[in-house]
Write an enzyme that holds these catalytic residues in place. Structure first.
Site, PDB file in Angstrom:
ATOM      1  N   CYS A 138       0.866  -1.398  -0.058  1.00 16.49           N
ATOM      2  CA  CYS A 138       0.003   0.081  -0.237  1.00 16.49           C
ATOM      3  C   CYS A 138       0.907   1.321   0.182  1.00 16.49           C
ATOM      4  O   CYS A 138       0.834   2.225   0.711  1.00 16.49           O
ATOM      5  CB  CYS A 138      -0.829   0.117   1.250  1.00 16.49           C
ATOM      6  SG  CYS A 138      -1.863  -1.502   1.375  1.00 16.49           S
ATOM      7  N   PRO A 164       1.415   7.420  -1.839  1.00 16.81           N
ATOM      8  CA  PRO A 164       2.315   8.072  -2.812  1.00 16.81           C
ATOM      9  C   PRO A 164       3.806   7.920  -2.722  1.00 16.81           C
ATOM     10  O   PRO A 164       4.489   8.314  -3.413  1.00 16.81           O
ATOM     11  CB  PRO A 164       1.728   9.521  -2.594  1.00 16.81           C
ATOM     12  CG  PRO A 164       1.461   9.630  -1.182  1.00 16.81           C
ATOM     13  CD  PRO A 164       1.008   8.257  -0.764  1.00 16.81           C
ATOM     14  N   ASP A 221       0.996  -1.097  -4.816  1.00 15.31           N
ATOM     15  CA  ASP A 221      -0.272  -0.426  -4.699  1.00 15.31           C
ATOM     16  C   ASP A 221      -1.342  -0.712  -5.869  1.00 15.31           C
ATOM     17  O   ASP A 221      -0.997  -1.109  -6.972  1.00 15.31           O
ATOM     18  CB  ASP A 221       0.076   1.271  -4.528  1.00 15.31           C
ATOM     19  CG  ASP A 221      -1.129   1.825  -3.747  1.00 15.31           C
ATOM     20  OD1 ASP A 221      -0.840   2.259  -2.473  1.00 15.31           O
ATOM     21  OD2 ASP A 221      -2.160   1.977  -4.534  1.00 15.31           O
ATOM     22  N   ASP A 278       1.446   0.057   5.478  1.00 16.50           N
ATOM     23  CA  ASP A 278       0.938   1.030   5.858  1.00 16.50           C
ATOM     24  C   ASP A 278      -0.722   0.904   5.373  1.00 16.50           C
ATOM     25  O   ASP A 278      -0.841   1.256   4.333  1.00 16.50           O
ATOM     26  CB  ASP A 278       1.639   2.592   5.184  1.00 16.50           C
ATOM     27  CG  ASP A 278       1.038   3.753   5.912  1.00 16.50           C
ATOM     28  OD1 ASP A 278       0.081   3.525   6.471  1.00 16.50           O
ATOM     29  OD2 ASP A 278       1.336   4.702   5.527  1.00 16.50           O
ATOM     30  N   CYS A 308      -2.394   5.398  10.119  1.00 18.62           N
ATOM     31  CA  CYS A 308      -2.386   7.119  10.498  1.00 18.62           C
ATOM     32  C   CYS A 308      -3.942   7.161  11.336  1.00 18.62           C
ATOM     33  O   CYS A 308      -4.360   8.351  11.088  1.00 18.62           O
ATOM     34  CB  CYS A 308      -2.161   7.895   9.491  1.00 18.62           C
ATOM     35  SG  CYS A 308      -3.249   7.718   7.942  1.00 18.62           S
TER      36      CYS A 308
END
Length: 451
Positions: free
Chosen positions: A262, A265, A283, A325, A378
């Site tokens: 993942c 960016p 990704d 992530d 996050c």
């Protein structure tokens, strides 16, 4: 015989600042009414309304961000001056009123400019034009006494959804929940991950080097990122200080095979590649991968890029280290993405949690014996962090936690959970200068696989 219809008021010629305010109102309508993410809504609005000069683009985005951070306060102020709710078919009247009120109450825009341009916006909207006089009257009252209404409000209760604030209270306690909320409503600093000589770059930009090695600048004075020294040369990339920590938990990676799952960016991919790892970045989003490729090209860094669903990806081998992530509610990044306050719902976590569990199981299978796995999100929500790792460790006896030590990668002891995981909060890393305070809310756990 007089006409039964009043003459239509023609909008004045478009003045300076009109286009920026149109982009702001269109973006807000797309976010608040249709649930579109901020970046997508903003770019679509510019495509529809026409290109903006850099200064006008920055102003339009500032207006949008301000409304998203202070929507509850702004709505309370505007409603205080409305005799009755607005009808459903009033076009963009509501985002126009919120945008103009944000300019009047928070951005210190001269009242005549904010009000007259808002009225012009109403007149340019077929459904809002009949409310031009109402908009003028309401905004004049906002300019005159809106601040008196605003000071009576609790900004945390007004702007943070009750369900989200309730979750934070349950997880972190009342006092910490309010600290998290207050920090989440502030603008984030500009953090840079640099390839080398952080102190020199900090001096050049007038910033500071954080204990974690990130260079931090006050975003208010940074200007356009792509015009800053070192950008075109690939000397650094933008990455929140907390987001830079999970990759460092893998330890020395030079010459080792690392899977970044993942990945787009690409901030963590860049970290790993800059540290000498042989990175495979995976990704499933073509647009996000295109951005990852652009970033790596600018930074002059290499990685194998794979467009694939991690759950279906079969590389036919394992890796010395795996970094996952995982997609999450992103409630730790509200400082940078205030649209999250308006896009997330109380009952939409279960689907993400189920996906995170599947991704984590898959990531564990990609780790070679003796290798490391770092899982991070996050999110501030424990079901997306601590609970996921507890479930994995219970189900997979080949894995064990490798606790993080205070000071490792510059990590403060207060950011380490009793179990030895990383948990940063938006209110961490307070600074006497507000523009240099805070971190994204991040969770990360480091696990090792038995030889």
């Amino acid at each position: 015989m007089p006409s039964p219809h009043p003459p239509r008021v023609k909008p004045r010629p478009k003045s300076a600042g009109f286009a920026a305010r149109e982009v702001a109102a269109a973006s807000l309508a797309s976010i608040l009414d249709r649930g579109r993410p901020l970046d997508d809504a903003f770019e679509a609005a510019i495509a529809r309304c026409g290109p903006l000069e850099a200064r006008d683009r920055a102003f339009a985005r500032l207006v949008v961000m301000t409304v998203l951070r202070h929507r509850g306060e702004l709505e309370s102020v505007v409603n205080a001056f409305l005799e009755r709710p607005l009808p459903a078919d009033s076009g963009r009247l509501w985002p126009i009123l919120l945008s103009a009120s944000a300019q009047l109450l928070m951005l210190e825009t001269p009242p005549h400019a904010a009000i007259s341009l808002a009225v012009d916006q109403c007149r340019a909207d077929p459904k809002a034009r009949r409310f031009d006089k109402l908009a003028n009257a309401v905004l004049r009252r906002v300019a005159a006494t809106g601040k008196d209404v605003r000071v009576t409000l609790d900004p945390i209760a007004a702007n943070i959804p009750p369900w989200l604030l309730g979750r934070w209270r349950e997880t972190y306690g009342e006092a910490m929940a309010r600290e998290i909320a207050a920090a989440s409503l502030t603008e984030a600093a500009l953090d840079l991950s640099v390839k080398s000589d952080a102190e020199a770059w900090a001096r050049r930009f007038g910033g500071v080097v954080l204990p974690t090695g990130t260079v931090r600048l006050n975003r208010a004075g940074a200007g356009r990122i792509d015009q800053m020294p070192g950008f075109a040369d690939g000397a650094w990339w933008v990455q929140d200080a907390a987001a830079a920590l999970p990759a460092r938990l893998l330890g020395p990676v030079a010459g080792r095979d690392v899977a970044d799952l993942c990945a787009a960016p690409g901030g963590k991919t860049a970290e790993l590649a800059a540290a000498g790892a042989r990175v495979t970045a995976v990704d499933q989003s073509p647009p996000r991968l295109a951005r990852l490729r652009e970033n790596l090209a600018r930074l002059k860094l290499d990685a194998e890029i794979v467009e694939a669903d991690v759950l279906a990806w079969d590389p036919g081998r394992t890796f010395d280290a795996v970094l996952l992530d995982a997609p999450c509610s992103a409630t730790g990044t509200i400082r940078r993405h205030p649209d999250i306050l308006h896009l997330r719902r109380k009952d939409d976590t279960s689907t993400r949690v189920a996906l995170q569990g599947k991704l984590l199981d898959r990531a564990a299978r990609l780790v070679a014996p003796g290798g490391r796995l770092v899982y991070c999100t996050c999110s501030l929500e424990p079901e997306e962090g601590e609970a996921q790792v507890a479930r994995l460790l219970e189900a997979n006896r080949e894995l064990s936690r490798l606790p993080i030590a205070p000071g490792e990668a510059g990590i403060d002891a207060g950011w380490i959970t009793p179990a030895g995981d990383l948990r940063t909060l938006p209110c961490h890393l307070a600074s006497p200068e507000p523009g240099l305070s805070g971190l994204d809310g991040f969770y990360a756990a480091r696990l090792g696989k038995r030889d």
